[in-house]
Scaffold this motif. Structure first.
Motif, PDB file in Angstrom:
ATOM      1  N   LYS A  72      -6.405  12.272  -5.841  1.00  0.00           N
ATOM      2  CA  LYS A  72      -7.829  12.488  -6.126  1.00  0.00           C
ATOM      3  C   LYS A  72      -8.671  11.392  -5.478  1.00  0.00           C
ATOM      4  CE  LYS A  72     -11.069  13.396  -9.841  1.00  0.00           C
ATOM      5  NZ  LYS A  72     -11.258  13.600 -11.278  1.00  0.00           N
ATOM      6  N   VAL A  73      -8.259  10.121  -5.651  1.00  0.00           N
ATOM      7  CA  VAL A  73      -8.974   8.999  -5.049  1.00  0.00           C
ATOM      8  C   VAL A  73      -8.966   9.133  -3.524  1.00  0.00           C
ATOM      9  CG1 VAL A  73      -8.885   6.500  -4.621  1.00  0.00           C
ATOM     10  CG2 VAL A  73      -8.601   7.379  -6.948  1.00  0.00           C
ATOM     11  N   GLY A  74      -7.791   9.421  -2.955  1.00  0.00           N
ATOM     12  CA  GLY A  74      -7.669   9.553  -1.510  1.00  0.00           C
ATOM     13  C   GLY A  74      -8.546  10.656  -0.946  1.00  0.00           C
ATOM     14  N   SER A  75      -8.574  11.801  -1.632  1.00  0.00           N
ATOM     15  CA  SER A  75      -9.393  12.935  -1.178  1.00  0.00           C
ATOM     16  C   SER A  75     -10.877  12.602  -1.203  1.00  0.00           C
ATOM     17  CB  SER A  75      -9.141  14.163  -2.051  1.00  0.00           C
ATOM     18  OG  SER A  75      -7.854  14.658  -1.845  1.00  0.00           O
ATOM     19  N   ILE A  76     -11.339  12.002  -2.299  1.00  0.00           N
ATOM     20  CA  ILE A  76     -12.760  11.656  -2.431  1.00  0.00           C
ATOM     21  C   ILE A  76     -13.186  10.682  -1.336  1.00  0.00           C
ATOM     22  CG2 ILE A  76     -14.437  10.416  -3.880  1.00  0.00           C
ATOM     23  CD1 ILE A  76     -12.945  11.632  -6.330  1.00  0.00           C
ATOM     24  N   VAL A  77     -12.392   9.629  -1.159  1.00  0.00           N
ATOM     25  CA  VAL A  77     -12.777   8.605  -0.184  1.00  0.00           C
ATOM     26  C   VAL A  77     -12.657   9.129   1.244  1.00  0.00           C
ATOM     27  CG1 VAL A  77     -12.294   6.280   0.683  1.00  0.00           C
ATOM     28  CG2 VAL A  77     -12.222   6.741  -1.774  1.00  0.00           C
ATOM     29  N   ARG A  81      -5.380  19.095   2.304  1.00  0.00           N
ATOM     30  CA  ARG A  81      -4.010  18.726   1.923  1.00  0.00           C
ATOM     31  C   ARG A  81      -3.906  17.207   1.950  1.00  0.00           C
ATOM     32  NH1 ARG A  81       0.679  17.601   5.055  1.00  0.00           N
ATOM     33  NH2 ARG A  81      -0.580  17.882   6.925  1.00  0.00           N
ATOM     34  N   LEU A  82      -3.242  16.637   0.944  1.00  0.00           N
ATOM     35  CA  LEU A  82      -3.006  15.203   0.928  1.00  0.00           C
ATOM     36  C   LEU A  82      -1.602  14.965   0.371  1.00  0.00           C
ATOM     37  CD1 LEU A  82      -5.487  12.452   0.012  1.00  0.00           C
ATOM     38  CD2 LEU A  82      -3.119  12.260  -0.675  1.00  0.00           C
ATOM     39  N   GLU A  83      -0.772  14.332   1.168  1.00  0.00           N
ATOM     40  CA  GLU A  83       0.602  14.032   0.756  1.00  0.00           C
ATOM     41  C   GLU A  83       0.799  12.530   0.764  1.00  0.00           C
ATOM     42  OE1 GLU A  83       3.221  16.074   3.414  1.00  0.00           O
ATOM     43  OE2 GLU A  83       2.417  18.044   2.893  1.00  0.00           O
ATOM     44  N   LEU A  84       1.348  12.000  -0.331  1.00  0.00           N
ATOM     45  CA  LEU A  84       1.625  10.574  -0.432  1.00  0.00           C
ATOM     46  C   LEU A  84       3.126  10.344  -0.480  1.00  0.00           C
ATOM     47  CD1 LEU A  84      -1.048   9.656  -3.129  1.00  0.00           C
ATOM     48  CD2 LEU A  84      -1.184   9.259  -0.667  1.00  0.00           C
ATOM     49  N   GLN A  85       3.556   9.211   0.065  1.00  0.00           N
ATOM     50  CA  GLN A  85       4.977   8.882   0.087  1.00  0.00           C
ATOM     51  C   GLN A  85       5.304   7.908  -1.038  1.00  0.00           C
ATOM     52  OE1 GLN A  85       5.410   7.180   3.964  1.00  0.00           O
ATOM     53  NE2 GLN A  85       4.989   9.102   5.020  1.00  0.00           N
ATOM     54  N   GLY A  86       6.399   8.175  -1.750  1.00  0.00           N
ATOM     55  CA  GLY A  86       6.914   7.249  -2.755  1.00  0.00           C
ATOM     56  C   GLY A  86       6.164   7.195  -4.061  1.00  0.00           C
ATOM     57  N   PRO A 108       0.818  -1.217   0.000  1.00  0.00           N
ATOM     58  CA  PRO A 108       0.000   0.000   0.000  1.00  0.00           C
ATOM     59  C   PRO A 108       0.851   1.265   0.000  1.00  0.00           C
ATOM     60  CG  PRO A 108       0.109  -0.896   2.214  1.00  0.00           C
ATOM     61  CD  PRO A 108       0.877  -1.843   1.328  1.00  0.00           C
ATOM     62  N   VAL A 109       0.223   2.342  -0.444  1.00  0.00           N
ATOM     63  CA  VAL A 109       0.842   3.664  -0.439  1.00  0.00           C
ATOM     64  C   VAL A 109       0.392   4.372   0.835  1.00  0.00           C
ATOM     65  CG1 VAL A 109       0.923   5.901  -1.610  1.00  0.00           C
ATOM     66  CG2 VAL A 109       0.920   3.793  -2.951  1.00  0.00           C
ATOM     67  N   GLN A 110       1.335   4.965   1.540  1.00  0.00           N
ATOM     68  CA  GLN A 110       1.037   5.672   2.793  1.00  0.00           C
ATOM     69  C   GLN A 110       1.045   7.183   2.548  1.00  0.00           C
ATOM     70  OE1 GLN A 110       0.521   4.132   5.868  1.00  0.00           O
ATOM     71  NE2 GLN A 110       0.661   2.159   4.848  1.00  0.00           N
ATOM     72  N   GLY A 111       0.331   7.893   3.361  1.00  0.00           N
ATOM     73  CA  GLY A 111       0.325   9.351   3.269  1.00  0.00           C
ATOM     74  C   GLY A 111      -0.385   9.979   4.448  1.00  0.00           C
ATOM     75  N   VAL A 112      -0.582  11.274   4.355  1.00  0.00           N
ATOM     76  CA  VAL A 112      -1.278  12.043   5.382  1.00  0.00           C
ATOM     77  C   VAL A 112      -2.315  12.910   4.693  1.00  0.00           C
ATOM     78  CG1 VAL A 112      -1.033  13.822   7.158  1.00  0.00           C
ATOM     79  CG2 VAL A 112       0.731  12.072   6.904  1.00  0.00           C
TER      80      VAL A 112
END
Length: 193
Positions: free
Chosen positions: A146-151, A130-135, A101-105
């Protein structure tokens, strides 16, 4: 003839008999945040943080190929905007991702509303700030953000910050309803009407 004043113990017993023991002890001892004289209740940031932390982790599937999860929520309060803020660890997993999985804040802000039928104070229309993803970089990062923000917005919509019991909102024969909600620097104040 005895003209001594009654002892403190007998005065207390007489007062309890007149007012009823339950009415004297129940509502005020257990409800430190309630102030029935000013008709308001204030929940501290620490109290709200403890309550929302119990409701996590949360997760939801998106488009049948992504699983988005949130954990470790940290509550903030924005008194100037009268909004709650929430920062959480975000995880996105998918068989389509090379590094899964991809991690973020993710950081969100939200209005608040009171839901009378369930007696709950809830997040309302959370917005991803704000959404920051690692790697992950480039177009993949943009799509996943976009997916992370919507969900994340869907997962937090209607999330409960504070539940009230019928007993908490009842003093004697009066049952209070929640009115205006005001976000303060260190807590959230609600009007009791």
């Amino acid at each position: 003839m005895n003209l001594r004043p009654p002892s403190p113990t007998s005065r207390r017993r007489m007062l309890q008999a007149l007012l009823g023991t339950a009415a004297l002890q129940a509502p005020f001892a257990a409800l430190a945040g309630f102030n029935f004289f000013t008709s308001e209740y204030t929940a501290s940031r620490d109290e709200l943080q403890a309550m929302i932390a119990k409701r996590f982790p949360v997760a939801e599937r998106y488009a049948e190929i992504f699983m988005v999860g949130l954990r470790d929520p940290q509550l903030g309060l924005d008194a100037g905007a009268n909004r709650a803020a929430l920062t959480a660890t975000l995880t996105i997993a998918s068989p389509l991702l090379a590094a899964s999985p991809v991690q973020g804040v993710v950081s969100m802000s939200s209005a608040l509303r009171y839901d009378a039928p369930t007696r709950t104070l809830r997040l309302d229309h959370p917005k991803s700030e704000r959404l920051e993803l690692q790697g992950v970089e480039g177009r993949d990062a943009e799509r996943l953000q976009k997916v992370g923000s919507i969900v994340a917005q869907e997962l937090l919509q209607g999330q409960v910050l504070r539940s009230f019991t019928a007993d908490e909102l009842t003093v004697g024969r009066k049952t209070y309803e929640i009115g205006d909600i005001t976000v303060q620097d260190n807590g959230i104040k609600v009007q009791l009407k």
